[in-house]
Write a protein that holds these residues in place. Structure first.
Motif, PDB file in Angstrom:
ATOM      1  N   ARG A   1     -11.067   5.602  -0.955  1.00 42.72           N
ATOM      2  CA  ARG A   1     -10.973   4.150  -1.167  1.00 42.72           C
ATOM      3  C   ARG A   1     -12.333   3.567  -1.569  1.00 42.72           C
ATOM      4  O   ARG A   1     -12.449   2.371  -1.790  1.00 42.72           O
ATOM      5  CB  ARG A   1     -10.523   3.463   0.125  1.00 42.72           C
ATOM      6  CG  ARG A   1      -9.102   3.715   0.491  1.00 42.72           C
ATOM      7  CD  ARG A   1      -8.775   2.985   1.781  1.00 42.72           C
ATOM      8  NE  ARG A   1      -7.363   3.011   2.038  1.00 42.72           N
ATOM      9  CZ  ARG A   1      -6.816   3.074   3.247  1.00 42.72           C
ATOM     10  NH1 ARG A   1      -7.582   3.078   4.327  1.00 42.72           N
ATOM     11  NH2 ARG A   1      -5.521   3.100   3.381  1.00 42.72           N
TER      12      ARG A   1
ATOM     13  N   GLU B 205     -14.939   3.403   0.425  1.00 39.83           N
ATOM     14  CA  GLU B 205     -15.446   2.676   1.591  1.00 39.83           C
ATOM     15  C   GLU B 205     -16.229   3.667   2.455  1.00 39.83           C
ATOM     16  O   GLU B 205     -16.068   4.884   2.323  1.00 39.83           O
ATOM     17  CB  GLU B 205     -14.278   2.126   2.425  1.00 39.83           C
ATOM     18  CG  GLU B 205     -13.375   1.185   1.674  1.00 39.83           C
ATOM     19  CD  GLU B 205     -12.100   0.852   2.434  1.00 39.83           C
ATOM     20  OE1 GLU B 205     -11.329   0.036   1.899  1.00 39.83           O
ATOM     21  OE2 GLU B 205     -11.854   1.399   3.524  1.00 39.83           O
TER      22      GLU B 205
ATOM     23  N   PHE C 292      -1.739   5.548   1.978  1.00 37.98           N
ATOM     24  CA  PHE C 292      -2.702   5.613   0.875  1.00 37.98           C
ATOM     25  C   PHE C 292      -2.237   6.592  -0.204  1.00 37.98           C
ATOM     26  O   PHE C 292      -2.204   6.240  -1.387  1.00 37.98           O
ATOM     27  CB  PHE C 292      -4.091   5.997   1.382  1.00 37.98           C
ATOM     28  CG  PHE C 292      -5.081   6.151   0.271  1.00 37.98           C
ATOM     29  CD1 PHE C 292      -5.597   5.034  -0.368  1.00 37.98           C
ATOM     30  CD2 PHE C 292      -5.476   7.403  -0.162  1.00 37.98           C
ATOM     31  CE1 PHE C 292      -6.489   5.163  -1.427  1.00 37.98           C
ATOM     32  CE2 PHE C 292      -6.360   7.544  -1.217  1.00 37.98           C
ATOM     33  CZ  PHE C 292      -6.871   6.427  -1.845  1.00 37.98           C
TER      34      PHE C 292
ATOM     35  N   VAL D 116      -1.422   5.429  -4.296  1.00 42.49           N
ATOM     36  CA  VAL D 116      -2.293   5.615  -5.460  1.00 42.49           C
ATOM     37  C   VAL D 116      -1.439   5.765  -6.713  1.00 42.49           C
ATOM     38  O   VAL D 116      -0.368   6.386  -6.667  1.00 42.49           O
ATOM     39  CB  VAL D 116      -3.262   6.813  -5.294  1.00 42.49           C
ATOM     40  CG1 VAL D 116      -4.258   6.565  -4.185  1.00 42.49           C
ATOM     41  CG2 VAL D 116      -2.540   8.118  -5.097  1.00 42.49           C
TER      42      VAL D 116
END
Length: 182
Positions: A70, A72, A112, A116
């Motif tokens: 991500r 992050e 997640f 995507v």
């Protein structure tokens, strides 16, 4: 906990990858069935590994890789000064709290990977001596890496559990299912 991965729906590569990941998670989770906190934290061999520490490690690693995908920062920063804490419970951490955290991480991973646009999408690897400079990997690579990482530690968990009380994976699957083996 999954002990066998069912055939995926035609064309559901994401589902297949997530199912194999969950199967390996099940191997680690199964290894702690019926243990006390003391047993789960014990290290029955010369290794520093404990079952509670492995649960913490796989949850932390999975969360960290999803965060990187991500783009992050991982929830916990690890370096040489605190790397050992990745493999043992600290402070008020318990096996139960780490299992609950891992369930949350697993749900985030599934959401997640399913969200995507393409498993061919890439993200940058972190800077580290073991990664190529400016390296990138795909979401498919990420899913396969998490399967590999978790499977490796599921094997460790089998050995540690058997060292603790002699219970094998066969007996633990039977315990989980409420049946007997043999």
């Amino acid at each position: 906990m999954v002990a066998h991965v069912s055939v995926e729906a035609q064309g559901d590569e994401r589902g297949a990858l997530l199912s194999f990941l969950d199967e390996q998670r099940g191997g680690v989770r199964r290894a702690v069935l019926g243990l006390t906190e003391e047993q789960a934290a014990s290290r029955p061999s010369v290794s520093e590994l404990s079952l509670a520490g492995l649960v913490k490690h796989v949850a932390e690693v999975e969360q960290g890789w999803i965060a990187r995908a991500r783009q992050e920062a991982p929830a916990v920063h690890r370096d040489e000064s605190n790397w050992d804490e990745c493999f043992r419970l600290a402070g008020d951490e318990t096996l139960e709290s780490q299992l609950a955290y891992w369930e949350k991480v697993a749900a985030e991973t599934e959401a997640f990977i399913r969200s995507v646009p393409s498993l061919d999408d890439t993200f940058p690897l972190p800077e580290a001596p073991w990664f190529p400079p400016e390296g990138r990997v795909s979401m498919r690579w990420l899913a396969l890496h998490l399967i590999r990482e978790t499977a490796r530690h599921a094997g460790h968990a089998d050995i540690i559990r058997e060292s603790l009380d002699g219970k094998t994976a066969f007996e633990l699957v039977a315990l989980e299912q409420g049946t007997s083996w043999g």
